[in-house]
Design an enzyme around this catalytic site. Structure first.
Site, PDB file in Angstrom:
ATOM      1  N   GLU A 124       0.848  -1.178   0.000  1.00  0.00           N
ATOM      2  CA  GLU A 124       0.000   0.000   0.000  1.00  0.00           C
ATOM      3  C   GLU A 124       0.898   1.247   0.000  1.00  0.00           C
ATOM      4  O   GLU A 124       1.874   1.273   0.740  1.00  0.00           O
ATOM      5  CB  GLU A 124      -0.898   0.039   1.233  1.00  0.00           C
ATOM      6  CG  GLU A 124      -1.910   1.181   1.129  1.00  0.00           C
ATOM      7  CD  GLU A 124      -2.886   1.252   2.311  1.00  0.00           C
ATOM      8  OE1 GLU A 124      -2.753   0.469   3.268  1.00  0.00           O
ATOM      9  OE2 GLU A 124      -3.773   2.103   2.251  1.00  0.00           O
ATOM     10  N   GLU A 301      -5.598  -2.960  12.564  1.00  0.00           N
ATOM     11  CA  GLU A 301      -5.270  -3.788  11.391  1.00  0.00           C
ATOM     12  C   GLU A 301      -6.239  -4.957  11.285  1.00  0.00           C
ATOM     13  O   GLU A 301      -6.673  -5.309  10.190  1.00  0.00           O
ATOM     14  CB  GLU A 301      -3.825  -4.293  11.463  1.00  0.00           C
ATOM     15  CG  GLU A 301      -2.763  -3.221  11.636  1.00  0.00           C
ATOM     16  CD  GLU A 301      -2.871  -2.045  10.680  1.00  0.00           C
ATOM     17  OE1 GLU A 301      -3.384  -2.224   9.562  1.00  0.00           O
ATOM     18  OE2 GLU A 301      -2.473  -0.926  11.069  1.00  0.00           O
ATOM     19  N   GLU A 323      -9.839   4.131   6.139  1.00  0.00           N
ATOM     20  CA  GLU A 323      -9.029   4.570   7.285  1.00  0.00           C
ATOM     21  C   GLU A 323      -9.842   5.330   8.335  1.00  0.00           C
ATOM     22  O   GLU A 323      -9.703   5.092   9.531  1.00  0.00           O
ATOM     23  CB  GLU A 323      -7.826   5.389   6.819  1.00  0.00           C
ATOM     24  CG  GLU A 323      -6.826   4.594   5.968  1.00  0.00           C
ATOM     25  CD  GLU A 323      -6.285   3.346   6.668  1.00  0.00           C
ATOM     26  OE1 GLU A 323      -6.476   3.212   7.891  1.00  0.00           O
ATOM     27  OE2 GLU A 323      -5.681   2.500   5.980  1.00  0.00           O
TER      28      GLU A 323
HETATM   29  N1  TRP Z   1      -3.067   0.911   5.718  1.00  0.00           N
HETATM   30  C1  TRP Z   1      -2.148   0.999   6.816  1.00  0.00           C
HETATM   31  C2  TRP Z   1      -2.987   1.285   8.064  1.00  0.00           C
HETATM   32  O1  TRP Z   1      -3.478   2.343   8.260  1.00  0.00           O
HETATM   33  C3  TRP Z   1      -1.121   2.033   6.743  1.00  0.00           C
HETATM   34  C4  TRP Z   1      -0.235   2.141   5.572  1.00  0.00           C
HETATM   35  C5  TRP Z   1      -0.437   2.772   4.424  1.00  0.00           C
HETATM   36  C6  TRP Z   1       1.105   1.790   5.545  1.00  0.00           C
HETATM   37  N2  TRP Z   1       0.679   2.842   3.677  1.00  0.00           N
HETATM   38  C7  TRP Z   1       1.632   2.269   4.358  1.00  0.00           C
HETATM   39  C8  TRP Z   1       1.905   1.137   6.428  1.00  0.00           C
HETATM   40  C9  TRP Z   1       2.983   2.129   4.044  1.00  0.00           C
HETATM   41  C10 TRP Z   1       3.240   0.987   6.107  1.00  0.00           C
HETATM   42  C11 TRP Z   1       3.765   1.491   4.949  1.00  0.00           C
HETATM   43  O2  TRP Z   1      -3.241   0.442   8.829  1.00  0.00           O
HETATM   44 ZN    ZN Z   2      -5.517   1.701   8.598  1.00  0.00          ZN
END
Ligand code: TRP
Ligand code: ZN
Length: 876
Positions: A124, A301, A323
């Site tokens: 992501e 998570e 989010e």
């Molecule tokens: N989706 C993750 C969360 O909020 C966070 C996330 C987005 C992330 N981009 C990232 C974590 C890049 C690590 C690196 O739970």
């Molecule tokens: Zn998240």
């Protein structure tokens, strides 16, 4: 490098081709990992038959492409910096590609990389395109089958999403495991981990009686630090069943701890990858705050499995769909299993400091942005925390029952789909029958709305008239904001009786606590049958993410502080009262007038210190002065020195006036009980440590002795760290240096403790901090390649109000140098690190000029899109 091009939300087009099945084979090697991909591709029925196939791909060494088994000649496709385009493809086909990547050299920590020798991935938002050629967008969802081949000795453990279906030995000491994930998912949820890991295992029986294996994978040394995360995971799984009716949907759920990670953690399907700081705890190495953070992140998570994975985002503009909702879910979980008022106080305290600052600065954006250059710059407090506030308002607007029905409908209707924020809000409107059109503006307008409130009591008619006027400031890139639908939760407290009055609004009785719906620019609410002059308690629980101005007198606030039935607003009154005192002193400092302590604050604190309240954590929060960053947010122009001087003066005056009370609180709240991260113990430690902080503000001998003894006793990290921080921040070298040294030697081999050691040294108000930062950057435990170290040392320093903002500009220069160097290694972290510099317009002319010059120095360099976007907006 060509100028980066913005992506606009309005340009969204559905994908012309979808991938139904994705088969990947990884032959791991640090310098050259081979990635074979076989994609089953179908043209969308509505796409034009001549639509070209485009696959994202960055920094990939392409070795071959075959369509339906036929290797393509070089001129049958185009390969550029962004990816691969094949002009002429059938309506359905399989595509085979072979590429090579170099995990060892991947310092950006996006895609496939190595951390402490193990392999891991972070996809992501757009990291999958650094692993293979693929339509790397969340609205393409496929079933994955993944084979990982590694060295049997170095990588005995080979993990990917879903369930293991096959494993075996290969020649040359290699072995493989094949994994299948039956749930279609977008590429950003793909994960792979390989290395020499150990696991702690547990089980969970779901509400329908299915048995799930839970595993936490760590380096062997950390096996003793997983208990709390495992317990938190089981609590979260149960809570999501009880509260949202959501059950886990695979036979196993895995968490892996890695040392090098850009953020907290990542919700990859069935294989969550965590920053080790967000999962490992032990009473000796982690503070209460860290225990609570781990609990919240593990839950966050896990909750994504439904809010994010089963129902995902159509495009990255919808990021807050997953989010904001998931943060709201994890906040509710933590509130339910701990102290709800304390959780809210802490979240709001942080929100008003950090998100308000973002929303008032050059990087301000709506909860749903309309354009971006680099999506990783939009994992912001606005998208996450303000997004969560918006979901909280929705719940309060439609009511608990409709909110649950709305979320059930959302999960049922959109299961397996990639959707938009309208789809979510639409479900809430549908089940509640409410019109939420105006409410949608919360997603579209940036900036913190301000509400000016004033009230008038009419004795003769027994009426109280409350007028609310709202205005949203104009922020970068937005024109005339329109009025929002603002839920204002409130009560009226009888000034004589001290009790909440029963409210009658428009002739209708509405209890002792009600929600006003402010929709216009200005509205007056008339309460009748008001038997005595009231003091209003407004915006209870922080019912909307706004700034509320009401001309409270100090007497009003002292009254609310003891009489408000809402614990959150009692805390709020304590903060407002402190702010009034602080503002006077800030003005005095600026005008060179002698500082005089406001005795009313002392008298408001005194009864708190002797109160027998059993919520010690709330009490501790009430006794904590607003941080310098929080005070800064309330000032039109930030005067760092005046703020620091005023706050120190208040701290010391309170400590002097109430010294014996603080001492009594300190002594009464020591305990020999075995450490447990329970709300009761945490509250008690928190109150004790606030008291110790005041005692150390005047450094009297008895206080110093307690502090030293607490440090030496080493009962748990919460107590040790607070004592050490107070010693380290002392102006007396004989107190600070021996303690810093002893702690640094004791924990030299524990990276998470060393992070704390770096951080507490450079948050000091003492003058030698800048030199200390430079010296610590050469410490063997520091590395610019490790994001936790960067945040602990440089990030903490950049939030050190007095030292970062030194008038000679050396703090700014140091940060700019670090940003430039780091941009070559990890652009995502470099961009995040420069945030404090982007806020330059809030300071005096001298500091503005210095900060601006550093921003320009950064912008003149060849930069990543991440840092370019930040610098460009900041200077804009
Ligand atoms: N989706 C993750 C969360 O909020 C966070 C996330 C987005 C992330 N981009 C990232 C974590 C890049 C690590 C690196 O739970
Ligand atoms: Zn998240």
């Amino acid at each position: 490098m060509s100028e980066p091009q913005p992506v606009y939300s309005s340009d969204y087009q559905p994908p012309a081709y979808r991938v139904t099945h994705t088969e990947l084979t990884f032959d791991l090697d640090p310098a050259s990992t081979r990635v074979d991909a076989r994609l089953t591709v179908e043209r969308h029925p509505e796409a034009r038959p001549d639509a070209p196939l485009f696959l994202h791909g960055e920094q990939l060494e392409l070795q071959s492409v075959a369509l339906d088994g036929q290797t393509l000649a070089d001129d049958a496709y185009r390969h550029d910096e962004q990816g691969l385009t094949i002009a002429d493809v059938p309506a359905s086909f399989t595509l085979d590609t072979r590429v090579r990547v170099a995990p060892r050299d991947n310092t950006a920590l996006e895609g496939l990389y190595q951390s402490s020798g193990m392999y891991c991935t972070q996809c992501e938002a757009e990291g999958f395109r650094r692993i293979t050629f693929y339509p790397d967008r969340p609205d393409v969802m496929a079933v994955f089958r993944v084979t990982v081949i590694g060295d049997a000795e170095r990588e005995p453990v080979l993990l990917a999403n879903g369930n293991p279906v096959e494993r075996g030995e290969l020649d040359g000491g290699r072995h493989f495991v094949t994994w299948e994930d039956p749930h279609p998912k977008p590429s950003y949820l793909f994960a792979l981990v390989a290395g020499d890991l150990e696991c702690v295992e547990d089980r969970f029986t779901t509400m329908s009686g299915r048995d799930v294996t839970l595993q936490i994978w760590v380096e062997e040394d950390n096996l003793g630090k997983t208990d709390h995360a495992m317990a938190s995971l089981k609590r979260a799984m149960r809570w999501d069943e009880d509260t949202y009716g959501r059950e886990y949907d695979l036979d196993r759920f895995m968490i892996v701890a890695v040392n090098d990670f850009n953020m907290g953690a990542m919700e990859n399907k069935g294989l969550n990858i965590f920053n080790s700081a967000a999962v490992l705890t032990h009473p000796d190495t982690a503070t209460d705050a860290a225990f609570q953070q781990v609990e919240g992140i593990v839950a966050h998570e896990y909750f994504h499995n439904w809010s994010g994975n089963r129902v995902t985002c159509r495009d990255w503009f919808q990021l807050s769909l997953k989010e904001g909702f998931t943060v709201f879910r994890d906040q509710s979980f933590s509130a339910d299993i701990n102290s709800a008022p304390v959780k809210r106080i802490q979240d709001v305290g942080f929100f008003r400091t950090a998100q308000f600052a973002e929303d008032a600065g050059p990087t301000a954006h709506p909860v749903r942005p309309e354009s971006y250059l680099e999506i990783t710059n939009f994992y912001t407090l606005t998208v996450y925390e303000k997004g969560a506030e918006v979901v909280r308002m929705l719940k309060n607007l439609v009511g608990e029952d409709a909110f649950r029905r709305g979320s059930d409908l959302y999960f049922a209707r959109f299961d397996g789909q990639a959707v938009t924020i309208e789809d979510f809000v639409g479900c809430m409107a549908e089940v509640s029958g409410q019109n939420l059109d105006q409410f949608m503006r919360w997603y579209q307008q940036a900036g913190t709305p301000e509400i000016d409130a004033h009230g008038e009591y009419d004795y003769v008619n027994g009426e109280y008239r409350l007028t609310l006027r709202q205005r949203t400031p104009v922020t970068a890139g937005q024109q005339a904001p329109e009025p929002l639908h603002v839920p204002v939760r409130m009560g009226l407290i009888g000034t004589r009786s001290g009790h909440d009055l029963t409210l009658t609004l428009d002739g209708e009785k509405c209890g002792r606590d009600t929600v006003l719906h402010l929709r216009d620019d200005e509205q007056t609410f008339v309460f009748t049958d008001v038997s005595e002059a009231p003091t209003p308690s407004l915006l209870r629980h922080f019912s909307a993410p706004v700034k509320l101005n009401f001309p409270y007198s100090r007497e009003d606030l002292a009254f609310l502080l003891t009489h408000d039935s809402d614990g959150f607003n009692r805390w709020e009154a304590s903060q407002r009262l402190a702010m009034l005192a602080l503002n006077d002193l800030i003005a005095a400092h600026r005008n060179g007038v002698e500082k005089v302590m406001d005795n009313r604050l002392v008298e408001a604190y005194r009864p708190l210190l002797t109160s027998r309240s059993d919520d010690k954590a709330v009490l501790a929060e009430m006794l904590r002065l607003p941080s310098e960053a929080c005070i800064a947010e309330s000032q039109p122009l930030v005067d760092v020195d005046a703020i620091h001087a005023a706050r120190e003066f208040v701290r010391q005056s309170l400590a002097l006036a109430l010294r014996d009370d603080f001492m009594a609180v300190y002594e009464a709240n020591r305990s020999d009980a075995e450490y447990a991260p329970t709300p009761a113990q945490i509250g008690q430690r928190s109150l004790k440590n606030v008291a110790l902080g005041y005692l150390m503000a005047i450094e009297d001998e008895a206080g110093i002795e307690h502090c030293r003894a607490q440090f030496k006793a080493g009962q748990n990290m919460t107590d040790v760290r607070q004592a050490l921080t107070l010693l380290a921040h002392s102006s007396r070298d004989d107190l600070s240096e021996p303690a810093i040294r002893a702690f640094g030697e004791q924990w030299a081999d524990d990276p998470l403790v060393m992070d704390q050691w770096f951080s507490l040294q450079v948050s000091s108000p003492q003058e030698d901090v800048l030199e200390r930062v430079k010296q610590l950057m050469t410490h063997p435990a520091f590395s610019l390649k490790n994001p936790n170290k960067v945040r602990a040392l440089l990030g903490t320093f950049a939030h050190n109000r007095v030292n970062f903002h030194r008038l000679d500009g050396a703090g700014y220069a140091l940060l700019a140098d670090a940003v430039i160097e780091l941009d070559g290694l990890n652009p995502e972290i470099a961009a995040g690190l420069m945030t404090p510099l982007t806020r330059w317009r809030r300071f005096d002319d001298t500091r503005q000029a210095l900060m601006q010059a550093e921003l320009e120095r950064i912008k003149d360099r060849p930069l990543s899109t991440n840092v370019f976007e930040m610098a460009d907006k900041a200077l804009g």
